[in-house]
Design a protein around this motif. Sequence first.
Motif, mmCIF file in Angstrom:
data_model
loop_
_atom_site.group_PDB
_atom_site.id
_atom_site.type_symbol
_atom_site.label_atom_id
_atom_site.label_comp_id
_atom_site.label_asym_id
_atom_site.label_seq_id
_atom_site.Cartn_x
_atom_site.Cartn_y
_atom_site.Cartn_z
ATOM 1 N N VAL A 28 48.318 52.791 3.950
ATOM 2 C CA VAL A 28 49.308 52.626 5.012
ATOM 3 C C VAL A 28 49.995 53.952 5.328
ATOM 4 O O VAL A 28 50.243 54.269 6.498
ATOM 5 N N ASP A 29 50.274 54.748 4.322
ATOM 6 C CA ASP A 29 50.913 56.053 4.544
ATOM 7 C C ASP A 29 50.016 56.967 5.369
ATOM 8 O O ASP A 29 50.491 57.653 6.277
ATOM 9 N N GLN A 30 48.740 56.965 5.051
ATOM 10 C CA GLN A 30 47.793 57.801 5.791
ATOM 11 C C GLN A 30 47.715 57.345 7.251
ATOM 12 O O GLN A 30 47.662 58.184 8.153
ATOM 13 N N GLU A 31 47.730 56.025 7.472
ATOM 14 C CA GLU A 31 47.695 55.507 8.837
ATOM 15 C C GLU A 31 48.942 55.904 9.615
ATOM 16 O O GLU A 31 48.845 56.282 10.786
ATOM 17 N N SER A 32 50.094 55.821 8.991
ATOM 18 C CA SER A 32 51.324 56.197 9.696
ATOM 19 C C SER A 32 51.324 57.699 9.997
ATOM 20 O O SER A 32 51.816 58.119 11.050
ATOM 21 N N GLN A 33 50.761 58.496 9.111
ATOM 22 C CA GLN A 33 50.646 59.933 9.357
ATOM 23 C C GLN A 33 49.713 60.188 10.548
ATOM 24 O O GLN A 33 50.007 61.030 11.406
ATOM 25 N N MET A 34 48.612 59.449 10.607
ATOM 26 C CA MET A 34 47.692 59.603 11.730
ATOM 27 C C MET A 34 48.366 59.186 13.043
ATOM 28 O O MET A 34 48.187 59.850 14.075
ATOM 29 N N ARG A 35 49.135 58.113 13.016
ATOM 30 C CA ARG A 35 49.854 57.677 14.217
ATOM 31 C C ARG A 35 50.856 58.743 14.676
ATOM 32 O O ARG A 35 51.003 58.996 15.874
ATOM 33 N N ALA A 36 51.533 59.341 13.713
ATOM 34 C CA ALA A 36 52.496 60.405 14.047
ATOM 35 C C ALA A 36 51.781 61.597 14.671
ATOM 36 O O ALA A 36 52.277 62.182 15.650
ATOM 37 N N GLU A 37 50.612 61.963 14.115
ATOM 38 C CA GLU A 37 49.838 63.068 14.685
ATOM 39 C C GLU A 37 49.402 62.753 16.112
ATOM 40 O O GLU A 37 49.450 63.623 16.991
ATOM 41 N N ILE A 38 48.964 61.532 16.329
ATOM 42 C CA ILE A 38 48.542 61.122 17.680
ATOM 43 C C ILE A 38 49.717 61.216 18.653
ATOM 44 O O ILE A 38 49.568 61.720 19.771
ATOM 45 N N GLN A 39 50.888 60.745 18.213
ATOM 46 C CA GLN A 39 52.080 60.834 19.076
ATOM 47 C C GLN A 39 52.415 62.289 19.390
ATOM 48 O O GLN A 39 52.746 62.618 20.535
ATOM 49 N N THR A 40 52.342 63.157 18.391
ATOM 50 C CA THR A 40 52.621 64.582 18.599
ATOM 51 C C THR A 40 51.632 65.181 19.592
ATOM 52 O O THR A 40 52.022 65.921 20.502
ATOM 53 N N MET A 41 50.351 64.851 19.406
ATOM 54 C CA MET A 41 49.337 65.376 20.327
ATOM 55 C C MET A 41 49.540 64.844 21.738
ATOM 56 O O MET A 41 49.331 65.568 22.717
ATOM 57 N N LYS A 42 49.954 63.589 21.887
ATOM 58 C CA LYS A 42 50.217 63.039 23.215
ATOM 59 C C LYS A 42 51.397 63.742 23.878
ATOM 60 O O LYS A 42 51.382 63.961 25.097
ATOM 61 N N ARG A 56 41.864 73.275 27.928
ATOM 62 C CA ARG A 56 42.773 72.947 26.808
ATOM 63 C C ARG A 56 43.188 71.480 26.860
ATOM 64 O O ARG A 56 43.229 70.791 25.837
ATOM 65 N N TYR A 57 43.457 70.995 28.068
ATOM 66 C CA TYR A 57 43.847 69.598 28.268
ATOM 67 C C TYR A 57 42.717 68.656 27.828
ATOM 68 O O TYR A 57 42.947 67.688 27.105
ATOM 69 N N ALA A 58 41.487 68.953 28.249
ATOM 70 C CA ALA A 58 40.330 68.117 27.916
ATOM 71 C C ALA A 58 40.065 68.135 26.411
ATOM 72 O O ALA A 58 39.755 67.089 25.815
ATOM 73 N N ARG A 59 40.184 69.321 25.774
ATOM 74 C CA ARG A 59 39.991 69.420 24.330
ATOM 75 C C ARG A 59 40.998 68.557 23.572
ATOM 76 O O ARG A 59 40.644 67.826 22.646
ATOM 77 N N LEU A 60 42.249 68.670 23.967
ATOM 78 C CA LEU A 60 43.302 67.901 23.308
ATOM 79 C C LEU A 60 43.119 66.400 23.541
ATOM 80 O O LEU A 60 43.318 65.592 22.634
ATOM 81 N N GLU A 61 42.691 66.044 24.746
ATOM 82 C CA GLU A 61 42.446 64.628 25.044
ATOM 83 C C GLU A 61 41.300 64.078 24.194
ATOM 84 O O GLU A 61 41.387 62.966 23.668
ATOM 85 N N ARG A 62 40.235 64.866 24.055
ATOM 86 C CA ARG A 62 39.112 64.445 23.193
ATOM 87 C C ARG A 62 39.563 64.314 21.741
ATOM 88 O O ARG A 62 39.153 63.400 21.021
ATOM 89 N N ILE A 64 42.592 63.589 20.710
ATOM 90 C CA ILE A 64 43.407 62.360 20.633
ATOM 91 C C ILE A 64 42.501 61.133 20.565
ATOM 92 O O ILE A 64 42.716 60.236 19.743
ATOM 93 N N ASN A 65 41.480 61.088 21.415
ATOM 94 C CA ASN A 65 40.545 59.953 21.412
ATOM 95 C C ASN A 65 39.812 59.824 20.085
ATOM 96 O O ASN A 65 39.630 58.723 19.561
ATOM 97 N N LYS A 66 39.391 60.980 19.538
ATOM 98 C CA LYS A 66 38.693 60.975 18.242
ATOM 99 C C LYS A 66 39.619 60.469 17.134
ATOM 100 O O LYS A 66 39.227 59.646 16.303
ATOM 101 N N MET A 67 40.871 60.946 17.124
ATOM 102 C CA MET A 67 41.838 60.523 16.113
ATOM 103 C C MET A 67 42.165 59.034 16.268
ATOM 104 O O MET A 67 42.293 58.313 15.269
ATOM 105 N N THR A 68 42.266 58.555 17.509
ATOM 106 C CA THR A 68 42.545 57.138 17.754
ATOM 107 C C THR A 68 41.393 56.268 17.257
ATOM 108 O O THR A 68 41.618 55.228 16.630
ATOM 109 N N LYS A 72 41.541 53.458 14.327
ATOM 110 C CA LYS A 72 41.070 52.071 14.505
ATOM 111 C C LYS A 72 40.077 51.684 13.412
ATOM 112 O O LYS A 72 40.153 50.586 12.867
ATOM 113 N N THR A 73 39.164 52.590 13.101
ATOM 114 C CA THR A 73 38.186 52.325 12.034
ATOM 115 C C THR A 73 38.891 52.158 10.694
ATOM 116 O O THR A 73 38.554 51.250 9.917
ATOM 117 N N HIS A 74 39.853 53.008 10.456
ATOM 118 C CA HIS A 74 40.628 52.956 9.207
ATOM 119 C C HIS A 74 41.375 51.631 9.090
ATOM 120 O O HIS A 74 41.381 50.992 8.025
#
Length: 159
Positions: A28-42, A56-62, A64-68, A72-74
């Motif tokens: 759960v801690d790792q998931e919350s850390q990943m969610r925080a990273e996704i929010q920061t990247m957004k 740069r925008y497209a790289r960051l968007e990709r 974010i999608n990869k992290m999301t 989801k898999t996690h």
Amino acid sequence: MVEDVWLAEEFHSPRKDATISKLLQKDVDQESQMRAEIQTMKQDLSAISMMDEFARYARLERKINKMTDKLKTHVKARTAQLAKIKWVINIVFYILQALLMISLIWKYYSDPVTVLPSKWIAPLERLVAFPTGVTGGVGITCWLVVCNKVVAIMLHPFS
């Protein structure tokens, strides 16, 4: 004897299953850390102008999608593991409850739990007295069935 039945029913509760499952989950801690990273990247993504810095925008968007997708898999893996743990805990508790019931029936096979006037239970006297055979007696099997049903009805609002 009634306390044994109550303890068997009380020992198995959804709240306890959830507590045990939470103790067994470390992801759960790792998931919350990943969610925080996704929010920061957004937030970073919203600060970038798509027209001025498209690469740069497209790289960051990709990213974010990869992290999301990874998140989801996690979450799916953790949910499957949680379901498996709950299933095993439920099976263990049902087995323990069955063993308790069998031991009570074995120990009190010939003793009636209580004796009632036979007129009160006249149509079902032999069924209620099983396995004791005592006229007007309430056998352990009937007593356990009734106790389990009463406890299940009383605990239903809490589950």
